[in-house]
Scaffold this active site. Structure first.
Site, mmCIF file in Angstrom:
data_model
loop_
_atom_site.group_PDB
_atom_site.id
_atom_site.type_symbol
_atom_site.label_atom_id
_atom_site.label_comp_id
_atom_site.label_asym_id
_atom_site.label_seq_id
_atom_site.Cartn_x
_atom_site.Cartn_y
_atom_site.Cartn_z
ATOM 1 N N ASN A 1 0.823 -1.197 0.000
ATOM 2 C CA ASN A 1 0.000 0.000 0.000
ATOM 3 C C ASN A 1 0.867 1.261 0.000
ATOM 4 O O ASN A 1 1.062 1.888 -1.044
ATOM 5 C CB ASN A 1 -0.942 -0.027 1.210
ATOM 6 C CG ASN A 1 -2.048 0.995 1.113
ATOM 7 O OD1 ASN A 1 -1.900 1.983 0.418
ATOM 8 N ND2 ASN A 1 -3.136 0.764 1.797
ATOM 9 N N ASP A 2 1.418 1.604 1.136
ATOM 10 C CA ASP A 2 2.171 2.862 1.229
ATOM 11 C C ASP A 2 3.358 2.914 0.273
ATOM 12 O O ASP A 2 3.715 3.985 -0.208
ATOM 13 C CB ASP A 2 2.663 3.066 2.662
ATOM 14 C CG ASP A 2 1.509 3.232 3.632
ATOM 15 O OD1 ASP A 2 0.464 3.771 3.213
ATOM 16 O OD2 ASP A 2 1.650 2.818 4.795
ATOM 17 N N VAL A 3 3.960 1.758 -0.007
ATOM 18 C CA VAL A 3 5.175 1.756 -0.825
ATOM 19 C C VAL A 3 4.891 2.014 -2.300
ATOM 20 O O VAL A 3 5.820 2.138 -3.095
ATOM 21 C CB VAL A 3 5.963 0.434 -0.681
ATOM 22 C CG1 VAL A 3 6.430 0.252 0.753
ATOM 23 C CG2 VAL A 3 5.154 -0.743 -1.151
ATOM 24 N N SER B 1 -0.167 2.684 7.550
ATOM 25 C CA SER B 1 0.124 4.001 8.099
ATOM 26 C C SER B 1 -1.134 4.846 8.205
ATOM 27 O O SER B 1 -1.108 5.933 8.743
ATOM 28 C CB SER B 1 1.135 4.720 7.220
ATOM 29 O OG SER B 1 0.552 4.987 5.964
#
Lengths: 105, 462
Positions: free
Chosen positions: B388-390, B429
């Site tokens: 997701n965040d990456v 996050s």
């Protein structure tokens, strides 16, 4: 061991630790952290000495807990590190060379 | 006397050999080609030191020592052998905490005995004891968080001030004890209580996403505590091994923090890491567009190049085996398949490589961020599974985002982006992912393993 000799050992060991892993590729960060976690399991020998010299029940109790925890650190650290690195070997046969070159830049 | 002397000489020689084996072992572990043998070298070193210590002059309580070793070893061996690869990070935290606790226990035995010969020795015992105790309780919290036992991050106003006060109290007590002014059992108990409390209160506010860095830090701290207690006991093996781990661990912590685009101070004191709350600035325009597995199957089967972006979610769903099966089908059809691994994919740098290796994915298909980012332009499909965040483009272009500046995989540059996702929620996050709203992105909702199985069926039926 005199204080100054101990300080020399401390300094040289610190440089050694830094140099030894300065160029480690990202793919090995987790196994290496686990491996260094195993290495400080050497606290076991200190805990053995502490328990071995313990006299009062309080000292014995704390020493016992210390040896138990230290043995857990050493053996558990070894078990998980060995398992992780075992897998690196099995797939390394096909692409180990590539894995070795990767991340080293 | 003569016998004692030779036993002492044997022990010194064994410890020297142990130090050599540890350093060589760590050196070998820092290259993938020799890594496997590295742990064997280090393991041999540990065995040598442990056996030699049984001959330590003047040692008693052997039955207690052996019982403690047997209990500790068996619990750790069976837990370490049986734990799933996804749960390795918390096990490292747990074993590390045990080491810190052992260092603190050595300090406690020395200090309760109250026969310090020198102020320097007492100071080292106190400092090692504080560090070990902090590492012990802190690592247990880290374990609890990663294991899902502790879900909330405890944060309140003045928290840093409180931590500072606890630290000051520990240092004050420690100083009085080391100076011999207040060498009472009550003071020693107070010292360890304060140190344990400090570990708790330092770690509780830190979010799950930052835990790897924290575990790495505590790993380095345990090494340092072991080294300090080694000074107290005059034990060279402990000094060398502890210091090597202390410095190697510090470097490793910095490398990890850098890979996550976070400074260490930021990790420890900012309290970000699991729920950014009012995270991003501008709202994201557009909507998430769903797609069926059958359509994705066709798309992938006729693609030239497919890049898989696995994240921790894939490992949680145990989907890596199915994903690899899917990739083999595609490879058989002539599709070029690559795996793109972000440095912090998984729970720690390198964790995803371990998980893919477990599923049998060969290394030559796995590329890291620098290698793969130029290739997304030429990819027909980027399949995001559990990441997701990456892959969140706001890291590149939204200065108000907490993850702004973090290096990401440019999955949004692929012609088609398929995101396998359980639901519509935000990531680890808590930051909304702009990638999900792009025109070339389609969402394939479902559990990672079920979705991968559906894709296998779809590709087979093309």
């Amino acid at each position: 061991m005199t204080g100054i000799v101990a300080l020399y050992i401390f300094m040289l060991a610190a440089f050694t630790g830094y140099e030894v892993i300065a160029k480690v590729p990202v793919i090995l960060h987790t196994p290496l952290m686990s491996g260094s976690n195993f290495v400080h399991g050497i606290v076991l020998v200190g805990a053995m000495v502490a328990l071995g010299n313990a006299v009062t029940p309080l000292e014995k109790t704390i020493g016992f807990v210390g040896v138990l925890l230290a043995a857990g650190n050493a053996v558990g650290g070894y078990a998980v590190t060995e398992r992780m690195l075992e897998m690196f070997k099995s797939s390394g046969a096909r692409g180990g060379k590539q894995g070795g070159g990767k991340g080293a830049h | 006397m003569d016998v004692t002397f030779s036993a002492a000489a044997l022990i010194q020689a064994s410890y020297l050999l142990t130090a050599f084996l540890f350093i060589m072992g760590l050196k070998r572990m820092s290259s993938p080609v020799t890594a496997r043998s590295g742990i064997l070298w280090a393991g041999a070193g540990m065995l040598v030191a442990t056996l030699a210590t049984f001959f330590y002059p003047g040692l008693t309580n052997f039955p207690l020592i052996i019982v403690a070793i047997v209990i500790g070893s068996s619990i750790a061996w069976f837990s370490g052998r049986r734990v799933a690869m996804t749960d390795i990070p918390q096990m490292i935290a747990l074993y590390n905490g045990m080491g810190g606790g052992a260092a603190a226990a050595i300090a406690a035995v020395e200090l309760y005995r109250g026969e310090q010969t020198s102020t320097a020795g007492a100071t080292l015992a106190v400092v090692g004891g504080i560090i070990g105790a902090v590492s012990f309780s802190g690592s247990l919290i880290a374990f609890g968080k990663l294991q899902g036992l502790i879900r909330k991050s405890l944060r309140f106003g003045g928290q840093q001030l409180l931590n500072l006060l606890i630290l000051a109290a520990a240092l004050l007590l420690g100083g009085l004890i080391a100076a011999g002014v207040l060498l009472t059992p009550a003071a020693v108990t107070g010292l360890f209580a304060a140190a344990l409390l400090l570990g708790l209160s330092m770690t509780l506010p830190i979010g799950g996403a930052d835990m790897p860095v924290v575990i790495s830090l505590y790993n380095a701290l345990t090494g340092l505590a072991v080294a300090f207690e080694g000074f107290v006991l005059g034990n060279a093996a402990m000094i060398i091994a502890g210091t090597v781990v202390g410095s190697a661990g510090t470097l490793l912590t910095q490398l990890m923090a850098k890979a996550m685009n976070r400074s260490l101070g930021n990790v420890l004191f900012s309290g970000f890491g699991d729920s950014a709350g009012a995270a991003t600035g501008g709202a994201i325009a557009g909507s998430m567009k769903p797609i069926e597995a059958a359509d994705v199957g066709v798309m992938m089967a006729f693609a030239q190049k497919v890049i898989i972006v696995p994240g921790y979610g894939m490992a949680v769903a145990q989907a890596q085996h199915k994903v690899w099966e899917l990739c083999q089908l595609l490879i058989d059809r002539g599709v070029t398949v690559r795996f793109a691994i972000h440095p912090v994919a998984g729970r720690m740098p390198g964790h995803m490589n371990v998980l893919l290796a477990e599923a049998g994915v060969p290394y030559d298909l796995i590329a890291d961020l620098d290698e793969i980012n130029a290739e997304f332009d030429t990819a027909d499909v980027a399949l995001i599974i559990g990441a997701n965040d990456v892959v969140n483009p706001v890291a590149r272009n939204d200065k108000s985002s907490p993850i702004y500046g973090m290096p990401i995989l440019n999955a949004d540059k692929a012609k088609n982006v398929i995101v396998i996702k359980r639901g519509q929620g935000a990531g680890f996050s808590g930051i909304e992912n702009a990638l999900f709203y792009l025109d070339n992105t389609r969402m394939l909702y479902g559990d990672g393993q079920a979705a991968a199985a559906a894709l296998i069926t779809a590709v087979k039926s093309v």
